[in-house]
Design a protein around this motif. Sequence first.
Motif, mmCIF file in Angstrom:
data_model
loop_
_atom_site.group_PDB
_atom_site.id
_atom_site.type_symbol
_atom_site.label_atom_id
_atom_site.label_comp_id
_atom_site.label_asym_id
_atom_site.label_seq_id
_atom_site.Cartn_x
_atom_site.Cartn_y
_atom_site.Cartn_z
ATOM 1 N N LEU A 68 0.827 -1.209 0.000
ATOM 2 C CA LEU A 68 0.000 0.000 0.000
ATOM 3 C C LEU A 68 0.862 1.260 0.000
ATOM 4 O O LEU A 68 0.538 2.233 -0.683
ATOM 5 N N ALA A 69 1.953 1.240 0.748
ATOM 6 C CA ALA A 69 2.846 2.402 0.778
ATOM 7 C C ALA A 69 3.474 2.632 -0.595
ATOM 8 O O ALA A 69 3.490 3.758 -1.104
ATOM 9 N N ALA A 70 3.989 1.571 -1.197
ATOM 10 C CA ALA A 70 4.651 1.700 -2.497
ATOM 11 C C ALA A 70 3.677 2.173 -3.577
ATOM 12 O O ALA A 70 4.075 2.847 -4.525
ATOM 13 N N GLY A 71 2.401 1.847 -3.419
ATOM 14 C CA GLY A 71 1.409 2.250 -4.402
ATOM 15 C C GLY A 71 0.823 3.631 -4.163
ATOM 16 O O GLY A 71 0.050 4.135 -4.977
ATOM 17 N N SER A 72 1.219 4.283 -3.084
ATOM 18 C CA SER A 72 0.678 5.600 -2.748
ATOM 19 C C SER A 72 1.305 6.687 -3.594
ATOM 20 O O SER A 72 2.508 6.667 -3.874
ATOM 21 N N GLU A 73 0.498 7.669 -3.954
ATOM 22 C CA GLU A 73 1.022 8.810 -4.696
ATOM 23 C C GLU A 73 1.969 9.641 -3.836
ATOM 24 O O GLU A 73 2.710 10.475 -4.344
ATOM 25 N N TYR A 74 1.962 9.415 -2.535
ATOM 26 C CA TYR A 74 2.831 10.165 -1.625
ATOM 27 C C TYR A 74 4.091 9.395 -1.246
ATOM 28 O O TYR A 74 4.887 9.867 -0.436
ATOM 29 N N PHE A 75 4.285 8.192 -1.816
ATOM 30 C CA PHE A 75 5.441 7.373 -1.450
ATOM 31 C C PHE A 75 6.747 8.094 -1.756
ATOM 32 O O PHE A 75 7.624 8.200 -0.919
ATOM 33 N N HIS A 76 6.880 8.594 -2.971
ATOM 34 C CA HIS A 76 8.063 9.373 -3.350
ATOM 35 C C HIS A 76 7.708 10.849 -3.253
ATOM 36 O O HIS A 76 6.644 11.258 -3.684
ATOM 37 N N ALA A 77 8.598 11.604 -2.652
ATOM 38 C CA ALA A 77 8.391 13.042 -2.534
ATOM 39 C C ALA A 77 9.557 13.763 -3.199
ATOM 40 O O ALA A 77 10.694 13.278 -3.167
ATOM 41 N N PRO A 78 9.289 14.915 -3.793
ATOM 42 C CA PRO A 78 10.375 15.663 -4.424
ATOM 43 C C PRO A 78 11.430 16.119 -3.421
ATOM 44 O O PRO A 78 12.549 16.452 -3.797
ATOM 45 N N THR A 79 11.097 16.091 -2.149
ATOM 46 C CA THR A 79 12.042 16.513 -1.113
ATOM 47 C C THR A 79 12.776 15.341 -0.472
ATOM 48 O O THR A 79 13.522 15.528 0.487
ATOM 49 N N ASP A 80 12.595 14.128 -0.993
ATOM 50 C CA ASP A 80 13.332 12.962 -0.477
ATOM 51 C C ASP A 80 14.821 13.230 -0.603
ATOM 52 O O ASP A 80 15.292 13.830 -1.581
ATOM 53 N N SER A 81 15.591 12.764 0.380
ATOM 54 C CA SER A 81 17.034 13.033 0.382
ATOM 55 C C SER A 81 17.771 12.280 -0.722
ATOM 56 O O SER A 81 18.885 12.646 -1.070
ATOM 57 N N ASN A 82 17.160 11.263 -1.305
ATOM 58 C CA ASN A 82 17.834 10.495 -2.355
ATOM 59 C C ASN A 82 17.405 10.915 -3.760
ATOM 60 O O ASN A 82 17.694 10.221 -4.722
ATOM 61 N N VAL A 83 16.737 12.053 -3.858
ATOM 62 C CA VAL A 83 16.327 12.574 -5.168
ATOM 63 C C VAL A 83 17.483 13.391 -5.731
ATOM 64 O O VAL A 83 18.054 14.231 -5.041
ATOM 65 N N GLY A 84 17.800 13.116 -6.986
ATOM 66 C CA GLY A 84 18.896 13.855 -7.620
ATOM 67 C C GLY A 84 18.554 15.327 -7.790
ATOM 68 O O GLY A 84 17.414 15.702 -8.004
ATOM 69 N N ARG A 85 19.570 16.139 -7.659
ATOM 70 C CA ARG A 85 19.380 17.574 -7.820
ATOM 71 C C ARG A 85 20.472 18.080 -8.785
ATOM 72 O O ARG A 85 21.617 17.711 -8.707
ATOM 73 N N ALA A 86 20.066 18.960 -9.663
ATOM 74 C CA ALA A 86 21.033 19.496 -10.637
ATOM 75 C C ALA A 86 21.563 20.831 -10.190
ATOM 76 O O ALA A 86 21.035 21.542 -9.465
#
Length: 99
Positions: free
Chosen positions: A81-99
Amino acid sequence: MHDDVTVYDEAAREAVELGNRIAADDAEADLWDVADGLLAGAIQYWLYSRQPCGDPRCEDCAPFSTAEARLAELLQLTEELAAGSEYFHAPTDSNVGRA
């Protein structure tokens, strides 16, 4: 309830609405506390609904025949259920790449 809305969908919607209502009624409420309380209640209800019938040979109850088996099923469902949530990944996650 509408025919195209399942009991599952209605329960999920009501849980979200309850959280929103609690947060709106108390401006001082910590959203994490509200969410943790909702989760605690949902877990209690889920565990209650999965109590085995008492017949050790019951095939329907086999996946839930021990506390450990119920916990394993609950953890698997929670992960899905967590993996299927639209809120699972957030743009502010620390593992999101930033340019």
